[in-house]
Write a protein that holds these residues in place. Sequence first.
Motif, PDB file in Angstrom:
ATOM      1  N   PHE A  31       0.884  -1.162   0.000  1.00 27.30           N
ATOM      2  CA  PHE A  31       0.000   0.000   0.000  1.00 27.30           C
ATOM      3  C   PHE A  31       0.917   1.205   0.000  1.00 27.30           C
ATOM      4  CE2 PHE A  31      -3.058  -3.059   1.602  1.00 27.30           C
ATOM      5  CZ  PHE A  31      -4.234  -2.636   1.006  1.00 27.30           C
ATOM      6  N   SER A  32       0.725   2.112  -0.950  1.00 24.53           N
ATOM      7  CA  SER A  32       1.589   3.283  -1.025  1.00 24.53           C
ATOM      8  C   SER A  32       0.759   4.508  -1.401  1.00 24.53           C
ATOM      9  CB  SER A  32       2.692   3.035  -2.057  1.00 24.53           C
ATOM     10  OG  SER A  32       3.707   3.984  -1.920  1.00 24.53           O
ATOM     11  N   THR A  33       1.233   5.664  -0.968  1.00 28.14           N
ATOM     12  CA  THR A  33       0.526   6.920  -1.209  1.00 28.14           C
ATOM     13  C   THR A  33       1.394   7.829  -2.058  1.00 28.14           C
ATOM     14  OG1 THR A  33      -0.551   6.673   0.935  1.00 28.14           O
ATOM     15  CG2 THR A  33      -0.603   8.865  -0.056  1.00 28.14           C
ATOM     16  N   ASP A  34       0.799   8.441  -3.075  1.00 30.80           N
ATOM     17  CA  ASP A  34       1.550   9.336  -3.957  1.00 30.80           C
ATOM     18  C   ASP A  34       1.567  10.764  -3.398  1.00 30.80           C
ATOM     19  OD1 ASP A  34      -0.926  10.492  -4.631  1.00 30.80           O
ATOM     20  OD2 ASP A  34      -1.042   9.490  -6.571  1.00 30.80           O
ATOM     21  N   GLU A  35       2.186  11.681  -4.140  1.00 31.02           N
ATOM     22  CA  GLU A  35       2.315  13.083  -3.708  1.00 31.02           C
ATOM     23  C   GLU A  35       0.973  13.776  -3.512  1.00 31.02           C
ATOM     24  OE1 GLU A  35       5.197  15.601  -5.861  1.00 31.02           O
ATOM     25  OE2 GLU A  35       5.718  13.756  -6.923  1.00 31.02           O
ATOM     26  N   ASP A  36      -0.051  13.266  -4.170  1.00 39.14           N
ATOM     27  CA  ASP A  36      -1.375  13.881  -4.095  1.00 39.14           C
ATOM     28  C   ASP A  36      -2.276  13.205  -3.078  1.00 39.14           C
ATOM     29  OD1 ASP A  36      -1.294  15.931  -6.386  1.00 39.14           O
ATOM     30  OD2 ASP A  36      -0.424  14.110  -7.227  1.00 39.14           O
ATOM     31  N   ASP A  37      -1.679  12.363  -2.240  1.00 41.09           N
ATOM     32  CA  ASP A  37      -2.361  11.703  -1.137  1.00 41.09           C
ATOM     33  C   ASP A  37      -3.391  10.662  -1.588  1.00 41.09           C
ATOM     34  OD1 ASP A  37      -2.255  11.424   1.639  1.00 41.09           O
ATOM     35  OD2 ASP A  37      -4.091  12.595   1.903  1.00 41.09           O
ATOM     36  N   HIS A  38      -3.142  10.026  -2.731  1.00 40.81           N
ATOM     37  CA  HIS A  38      -3.980   8.919  -3.193  1.00 40.81           C
ATOM     38  C   HIS A  38      -3.278   7.622  -2.820  1.00 40.81           C
ATOM     39  CE1 HIS A  38      -6.561  11.612  -5.376  1.00 40.81           C
ATOM     40  NE2 HIS A  38      -5.545  12.075  -6.069  1.00 40.81           N
ATOM     41  N   THR A  39      -3.951   6.799  -2.045  1.00 33.92           N
ATOM     42  CA  THR A  39      -3.384   5.512  -1.639  1.00 33.92           C
ATOM     43  C   THR A  39      -3.807   4.447  -2.642  1.00 33.92           C
ATOM     44  OG1 THR A  39      -3.429   6.149   0.672  1.00 33.92           O
ATOM     45  CG2 THR A  39      -3.279   3.795   0.203  1.00 33.92           C
ATOM     46  N   SER A  40      -2.828   3.654  -3.063  1.00 36.42           N
ATOM     47  CA  SER A  40      -3.082   2.589  -4.033  1.00 36.42           C
ATOM     48  C   SER A  40      -2.530   1.276  -3.505  1.00 36.42           C
ATOM     49  CB  SER A  40      -2.428   2.925  -5.370  1.00 36.42           C
ATOM     50  OG  SER A  40      -2.958   4.122  -5.898  1.00 36.42           O
ATOM     51  N   LEU A  41      -3.161   0.192  -3.923  1.00 35.49           N
ATOM     52  CA  LEU A  41      -2.671  -1.145  -3.623  1.00 35.49           C
ATOM     53  C   LEU A  41      -1.916  -1.634  -4.845  1.00 35.49           C
ATOM     54  CD1 LEU A  41      -2.436  -3.845  -2.111  1.00 35.49           C
ATOM     55  CD2 LEU A  41      -4.727  -4.424  -2.981  1.00 35.49           C
ATOM     56  N   LEU A  42      -0.634  -1.920  -4.654  1.00 38.52           N
ATOM     57  CA  LEU A  42       0.223  -2.417  -5.724  1.00 38.52           C
ATOM     58  C   LEU A  42       0.457  -3.904  -5.464  1.00 38.52           C
ATOM     59  CD1 LEU A  42       2.812   0.475  -5.378  1.00 38.52           C
ATOM     60  CD2 LEU A  42       0.780   0.444  -6.827  1.00 38.52           C
ATOM     61  N   ILE A  43       0.106  -4.736  -6.422  1.00 34.60           N
ATOM     62  CA  ILE A  43       0.238  -6.182  -6.265  1.00 34.60           C
ATOM     63  C   ILE A  43       1.225  -6.706  -7.294  1.00 34.60           C
ATOM     64  CG2 ILE A  43      -0.958  -8.404  -6.340  1.00 34.60           C
ATOM     65  CD1 ILE A  43      -3.532  -6.890  -5.598  1.00 34.60           C
ATOM     66  N   GLY A  44       2.158  -7.537  -6.845  1.00 32.14           N
ATOM     67  CA  GLY A  44       3.140  -8.155  -7.728  1.00 32.14           C
ATOM     68  C   GLY A  44       4.441  -7.379  -7.737  1.00 32.14           C
ATOM     69  N   ALA A  45       5.524  -8.103  -7.985  1.00 29.81           N
ATOM     70  CA  ALA A  45       6.864  -7.506  -7.943  1.00 29.81           C
ATOM     71  C   ALA A  45       7.005  -6.333  -8.904  1.00 29.81           C
ATOM     72  CB  ALA A  45       7.913  -8.572  -8.249  1.00 29.81           C
ATOM     73  N   ASP A  46       6.414  -6.449 -10.085  1.00 29.45           N
ATOM     74  CA  ASP A  46       6.545  -5.375 -11.074  1.00 29.45           C
ATOM     75  C   ASP A  46       5.874  -4.097 -10.590  1.00 29.45           C
ATOM     76  OD1 ASP A  46       7.329  -4.291 -13.604  1.00 29.45           O
ATOM     77  OD2 ASP A  46       5.255  -4.520 -14.280  1.00 29.45           O
ATOM     78  N   ALA A  47       4.680  -4.205 -10.061  1.00 34.09           N
ATOM     79  CA  ALA A  47       3.938  -3.023  -9.601  1.00 34.09           C
ATOM     80  C   ALA A  47       4.582  -2.395  -8.377  1.00 34.09           C
ATOM     81  CB  ALA A  47       2.494  -3.400  -9.303  1.00 34.09           C
ATOM     82  N   VAL A  48       5.055  -3.211  -7.454  1.00 26.58           N
ATOM     83  CA  VAL A  48       5.635  -2.710  -6.202  1.00 26.58           C
ATOM     84  C   VAL A  48       6.867  -1.844  -6.467  1.00 26.58           C
ATOM     85  CG1 VAL A  48       6.837  -3.477  -4.102  1.00 26.58           C
ATOM     86  CG2 VAL A  48       4.682  -4.545  -4.766  1.00 26.58           C
TER      87      VAL A  48
END
Length: 188
Positions: free
Chosen positions: A121-138
């Motif tokens: 789970f990571s948050t970008d500069e604009d404070d949108h949290t996203s779920l990244l699944i898999g080595a490529d996305a992470v």
Amino acid sequence: MDEELKSALEEGETVLWQGSPEDFVTLDKTNKKPYIIRVVITALVCIALIVTYGAATIPDNNFKPALAAVIAAFGVLIASSTFLDARKIRKQKYCITDKKLIWINDSTKKIPFETIKEYLFSTDEDDHTSLLIGADAVKRKSSKWRSLAASSVYMNEETGTCDQAVFYAIPKAERFKIIFEDQLQKKA
């Protein structure tokens, strides 16, 4: 509950959470600079290709304007991809059940919890949290999350793992995270 979601559920499966991406600005802090860089590079490459093609074919009276138009069209398509991705993401739906994640876009993708080996789970500069699944996305920068979220879910048939999926701009992300991690632990 809409028909697409109903058809993705197995008998007796329970929906624990559902939602759509939260509102976001297409050219926000996270994505504006990479977009401008991509547009400038694309324009320069297209111009260079057209000029080179023209220089090689005009002296022989063999210049085909249609080829130059095709090169320019590819440039416009590349430049507009950021807006097309954003539009596609705004139409997505996300769901957590007691058995899997469901990602509804142009098609419905099911991600069983057993196939998720790596996530973040990571948050970008604009404070949108996203779920990244898999080595490529992470491993990807936050400026790439939208293009991944607008693409498809990639399941590796050989290993039985989800190699890439992005749930972008999850609304009420803390609640989503609690439910997701609880279900993931139950299936581990």
